[in-house]
Each structure stands twice: as C-alpha cells, then as structure tokens.
Scaffold this motif. Structure first.
Motif, PDB file in Angstrom:
ATOM      1  N   PRO A 226      20.001  35.340  74.227  1.00 57.99           N
ATOM      2  CA  PRO A 226      21.182  36.161  73.921  1.00 57.99           C
ATOM      3  C   PRO A 226      22.483  35.374  73.824  1.00 57.99           C
ATOM      4  O   PRO A 226      23.439  35.842  73.195  1.00 57.99           O
ATOM      5  CB  PRO A 226      21.225  37.173  75.071  1.00 57.99           C
ATOM      6  N   LEU A 227      22.550  34.184  74.414  1.00 57.62           N
ATOM      7  CA  LEU A 227      23.756  33.363  74.258  1.00 57.62           C
ATOM      8  C   LEU A 227      23.906  32.939  72.802  1.00 57.62           C
ATOM      9  O   LEU A 227      25.021  32.874  72.268  1.00 57.62           O
ATOM     10  CB  LEU A 227      23.687  32.134  75.165  1.00 57.62           C
ATOM     11  N   ILE A 228      22.771  32.656  72.169  1.00 61.65           N
ATOM     12  CA  ILE A 228      22.801  32.288  70.760  1.00 61.65           C
ATOM     13  C   ILE A 228      23.080  33.519  69.897  1.00 61.65           C
ATOM     14  O   ILE A 228      23.908  33.482  68.982  1.00 61.65           O
ATOM     15  CB  ILE A 228      21.466  31.632  70.349  1.00 61.65           C
ATOM     16  N   SER A 229      22.401  34.632  70.198  1.00 63.49           N
ATOM     17  CA  SER A 229      22.616  35.860  69.421  1.00 63.49           C
ATOM     18  C   SER A 229      24.079  36.287  69.455  1.00 63.49           C
ATOM     19  O   SER A 229      24.654  36.681  68.431  1.00 63.49           O
ATOM     20  CB  SER A 229      21.733  36.990  69.957  1.00 63.49           C
ATOM     21  N   GLY A 230      24.684  36.223  70.624  1.00 64.01           N
ATOM     22  CA  GLY A 230      26.083  36.625  70.755  1.00 64.01           C
ATOM     23  C   GLY A 230      27.024  35.723  69.992  1.00 64.01           C
ATOM     24  O   GLY A 230      27.962  36.190  69.333  1.00 64.01           O
ATOM     25  N   ALA A 231      26.759  34.423  70.056  1.00 67.02           N
ATOM     26  CA  ALA A 231      27.602  33.487  69.307  1.00 67.02           C
ATOM     27  C   ALA A 231      27.480  33.722  67.806  1.00 67.02           C
ATOM     28  O   ALA A 231      28.465  33.624  67.060  1.00 67.02           O
ATOM     29  CB  ALA A 231      27.219  32.054  69.656  1.00 67.02           C
ATOM     30  N   ILE A 232      26.267  34.056  67.361  1.00 66.27           N
ATOM     31  CA  ILE A 232      26.066  34.352  65.945  1.00 66.27           C
ATOM     32  C   ILE A 232      26.849  35.599  65.546  1.00 66.27           C
ATOM     33  O   ILE A 232      27.427  35.662  64.451  1.00 66.27           O
ATOM     34  CB  ILE A 232      24.566  34.513  65.642  1.00 66.27           C
ATOM     35  N   ALA A 233      26.898  36.596  66.435  1.00 64.15           N
ATOM     36  CA  ALA A 233      27.695  37.796  66.152  1.00 64.15           C
ATOM     37  C   ALA A 233      29.163  37.429  65.949  1.00 64.15           C
ATOM     38  O   ALA A 233      29.837  37.973  65.058  1.00 64.15           O
ATOM     39  CB  ALA A 233      27.544  38.805  67.282  1.00 64.15           C
ATOM     40  N   CYS A 234      29.668  36.511  66.748  1.00 64.30           N
ATOM     41  CA  CYS A 234      31.060  36.069  66.600  1.00 64.30           C
ATOM     42  C   CYS A 234      31.261  35.349  65.269  1.00 64.30           C
ATOM     43  O   CYS A 234      32.281  35.533  64.603  1.00 64.30           O
ATOM     44  CB  CYS A 234      31.442  35.162  67.766  1.00 64.30           C
ATOM     45  N   ALA A 235      30.274  34.524  64.890  1.00 67.70           N
ATOM     46  CA  ALA A 235      30.369  33.808  63.614  1.00 67.70           C
ATOM     47  C   ALA A 235      30.346  34.781  62.443  1.00 67.70           C
ATOM     48  O   ALA A 235      31.068  34.601  61.450  1.00 67.70           O
ATOM     49  CB  ALA A 235      29.222  32.807  63.494  1.00 67.70           C
ATOM     50  N   LEU A 236      29.559  35.848  62.549  1.00 68.59           N
ATOM     51  CA  LEU A 236      29.481  36.841  61.474  1.00 68.59           C
ATOM     52  C   LEU A 236      30.732  37.710  61.412  1.00 68.59           C
ATOM     53  O   LEU A 236      31.116  38.180  60.337  1.00 68.59           O
ATOM     54  CB  LEU A 236      28.235  37.708  61.647  1.00 68.59           C
ATOM     55  N   GLU A 237      31.359  37.918  62.558  1.00 69.48           N
ATOM     56  CA  GLU A 237      32.652  38.623  62.545  1.00 69.48           C
ATOM     57  C   GLU A 237      33.686  37.777  61.803  1.00 69.48           C
ATOM     58  O   GLU A 237      34.474  38.291  61.000  1.00 69.48           O
ATOM     59  CB  GLU A 237      33.133  38.878  63.976  1.00 69.48           C
ATOM     60  N   LYS A 238      33.650  36.477  62.056  1.00 79.23           N
ATOM     61  CA  LYS A 238      34.588  35.543  61.437  1.00 79.23           C
ATOM     62  C   LYS A 238      34.329  35.411  59.938  1.00 79.23           C
ATOM     63  O   LYS A 238      35.268  35.447  59.127  1.00 79.23           O
ATOM     64  CB  LYS A 238      34.434  34.176  62.124  1.00 79.23           C
ATOM     65  N   THR A 239      33.028  35.299  59.575  1.00 82.11           N
ATOM     66  CA  THR A 239      32.643  35.109  58.173  1.00 82.11           C
ATOM     67  C   THR A 239      31.449  36.003  57.870  1.00 82.11           C
ATOM     68  O   THR A 239      30.295  35.580  57.988  1.00 82.11           O
ATOM     69  CB  THR A 239      32.289  33.629  57.881  1.00 82.11           C
ATOM     70  N   PRO A 240      31.692  37.262  57.485  1.00 83.29           N
ATOM     71  CA  PRO A 240      30.594  38.219  57.289  1.00 83.29           C
ATOM     72  C   PRO A 240      29.602  37.835  56.199  1.00 83.29           C
ATOM     73  O   PRO A 240      28.467  38.316  56.195  1.00 83.29           O
ATOM     74  CB  PRO A 240      31.319  39.517  56.923  1.00 83.29           C
ATOM     75  N   SER A 241      29.994  36.963  55.283  1.00 81.64           N
ATOM     76  CA  SER A 241      29.129  36.611  54.159  1.00 81.64           C
ATOM     77  C   SER A 241      28.034  35.613  54.523  1.00 81.64           C
ATOM     78  O   SER A 241      27.162  35.321  53.698  1.00 81.64           O
ATOM     79  CB  SER A 241      29.968  36.047  53.010  1.00 81.64           C
ATOM     80  N   LEU A 242      28.067  35.081  55.733  1.00 83.56           N
ATOM     81  CA  LEU A 242      27.053  34.093  56.138  1.00 83.56           C
ATOM     82  C   LEU A 242      25.654  34.699  56.083  1.00 83.56           C
ATOM     83  O   LEU A 242      25.427  35.830  56.515  1.00 83.56           O
ATOM     84  CB  LEU A 242      27.331  33.594  57.555  1.00 83.56           C
ATOM     85  N   THR A 243      24.696  33.945  55.571  1.00 84.17           N
ATOM     86  CA  THR A 243      23.297  34.373  55.544  1.00 84.17           C
ATOM     87  C   THR A 243      22.567  33.820  56.761  1.00 84.17           C
ATOM     88  O   THR A 243      23.097  32.946  57.473  1.00 84.17           O
ATOM     89  CB  THR A 243      22.600  33.859  54.286  1.00 84.17           C
TER      90      THR A 243
END
Length: 278
Positions: A226-243
C-alpha cells in the motif's frame, strides 16, 4: 511517513482484502464496499488486515493528530472483501472481484488495484486463471500493485497474483536479509525476475478495527504494497494522463539500489520523493 503536497485526491484505490472498518481516519472516503463472501451491505472487517492495509494507503491520521498518515490521505477507497476472518479466500471470489472492478471502474473512478494477498496455488490451473484475471485488469488500464508474499527467502517464492509479469510486485526492503527474511523472491515459474520494487514492511503502524486504541502493528509484504499504491495515487493526482506502463517505468527510475540480487530487491528500494519528482 514522508508526505508530499499531493494526497491522491480524486483517485480511486480498490483494496482486495478482508474488508474495511469505518475508521475515523477514512472520513467519508470509503466510496464503495462489496462483500463477496457474506454480501453484507455495510463496511466491516472481521480480521483487521484489510483495515491496516487501507490505513497505509489512505488514512489521514485524524485519530493520531496526523502522526500516522497513509501514503495518499486524500484518495477514495473502494473496499472489496474477498478474504474471511481467518484471512482465507477462494480463487473464484478473487476472480469475481476482478470482474466487478471492470464493471464499476468508471462509476467509482478506480485507477489503482491494491492486492496485499497472495497464494501458492494448489494447481497449475488455479495459478494460471489468477494470472490471466489480473493481467486482464492490467490490459484494461488499471495500475495493479500486488504483494510479493511472505514465503521467502527461498528462490521462486513469489505468490500469485504477484507472480504476474505485468503487474507491479512489491517486496519488503526490511525483510530481505537475516532471520526475518520472509519477503518473497523470484524468479517466477516463467523465469521472470521479481519483485519489481521493495518498500518498508516491518512493524508498520496503521489503522485497526475497534475503538479502544485505533492503531496496531503488522508486518509483511502486505504492508509494503500500500505504500506504493498510495504514492501512485499521488502521482496520478499530479498527472492524470499517466498510464500503468508510465508508472512502472517511473518506479524503475526512482528506485535506490540496495546492492542485492535482482530477484531479491527488484529494481531497489522505493524513493517516494524521487518518484513524485519525475
């Protein structure tokens, strides 16, 4: 736990686990709950594992004055109960949860699937069907993050569905060596190097069911994931277009080499600050 400006707000994270207790640290962010075992309509967790994992993803630390916050304290939680009070579940329920995700991804804004569960399948058919199901999710665009399992340190001890070559498989950086070296390691049966990345997982403090004391300690690759999942959520908030492919490459670029074999540490230890700066 280091926090960034980004909190994963607006990003849906599905957590396949033992359920979720409506802890104060989740506020009103449990956007959906589905019980594949008893079909109870309201969120509950009769084991505690799922609540702990959810806290590491999404807890806002309200009950601790902000001390014990998750990696994405603003994200939405979609809790799918696929494990019983003993932490056991069936392949069929997990596959049904995968199909549910495909059906409801748009309605609940689900971008990430956290699977802090794993199994050493009884048959090759069970193993293959789990991998086919999880890879279908990946091909549909979900960012699937799965635990490496706690069957280490023997080689080839990655559990399914973390043994999939497509998904992001997470081990525990502090459970790779010594007596507590239980973090699963590759290669997989398909000779794929795993895990992909490692993060802290030993004696992690997070949310637990009940009201006497709202936090507890658990260890394992379930806690690293979940530490990775949460960080990915932050990255997607920052850049929603990331695949999901973009995310995987970013994880590779941000990892700090621990000087261990690839089938032990993956690309290396997760560096959140570097990841969110990419």
């Amino acid at each position: 736990m280091e926090q960034s400006f980004y909190t994963g707000k607006g990003i849906g994270v599905a957590i396949l686990d033992t359920g979720i207790y409506p802890h104060i640290d989740f506020g009103n962010r449990i956007r959906a709950f589905y019980d594949f075992l008893s079909y109870k309509p309201r969120p509950y967790d009769d084991n505690g594992h799922g609540t702990h994992v959810a806290g590491l993803v999404a807890g806002d630390g309200r009950a601790s004055g902000g001390k014990y916050r998750g990696a994405a304290p603003g994200c939405s939680i979609i809790s799918l109960k696929v494990l019983d009070r003993f932490g056991n579940g069936s392949k069929e329920d997990v596959l049904r949860a995968f199909r549910w995700l495909s059906d409801y991804r748009i309605q609940y804004g689900i971008r990430i699937v956290n699977i802090s569960v794993g199994t050493t399948c009884r048959t090759r058919q069970d193993h293959d069907s789990l991998l086919e199901g999880v890879e279908r999710l990946w091909d549909e665009g979900f960012v699937v993050v799965a635990a490496a399992g706690n069957q280490g340190p023997r080689p080839g001890s990655i559990t399914a569905p973390g043994s999939s070559k497509k998904v992001i498989t997470v081990g525990s950086c502090d459970m790779l060596e010594g007596k507590g070296a239980v973090s699963g390691r590759g290669p997989t049966e398909e000779c794929v190097c795993k895990p992909d990345i490692v993060a802290p997982g030993n004696r992690m403090i997070s949310c637990i069911p009940g009201t006497d004391y709202p936090y507890g300690i658990k260890s394992g690759t379930s806690m690293s994931t979940p530490l990775i999942s949460g960080a990915i959520a932050c990255a997607l908030e920052k850049t929603p277009s990331l695949t999901n492919g973009d995310i995987k490459m970013m994880l590779r670029e941000c990892a700090d080499d621990m000087g261990l074999p690839r089938n032990q540490q993956g690309w290396g230890k997760f560096n959140r600050k570097k990841f969110l700066s990419l």
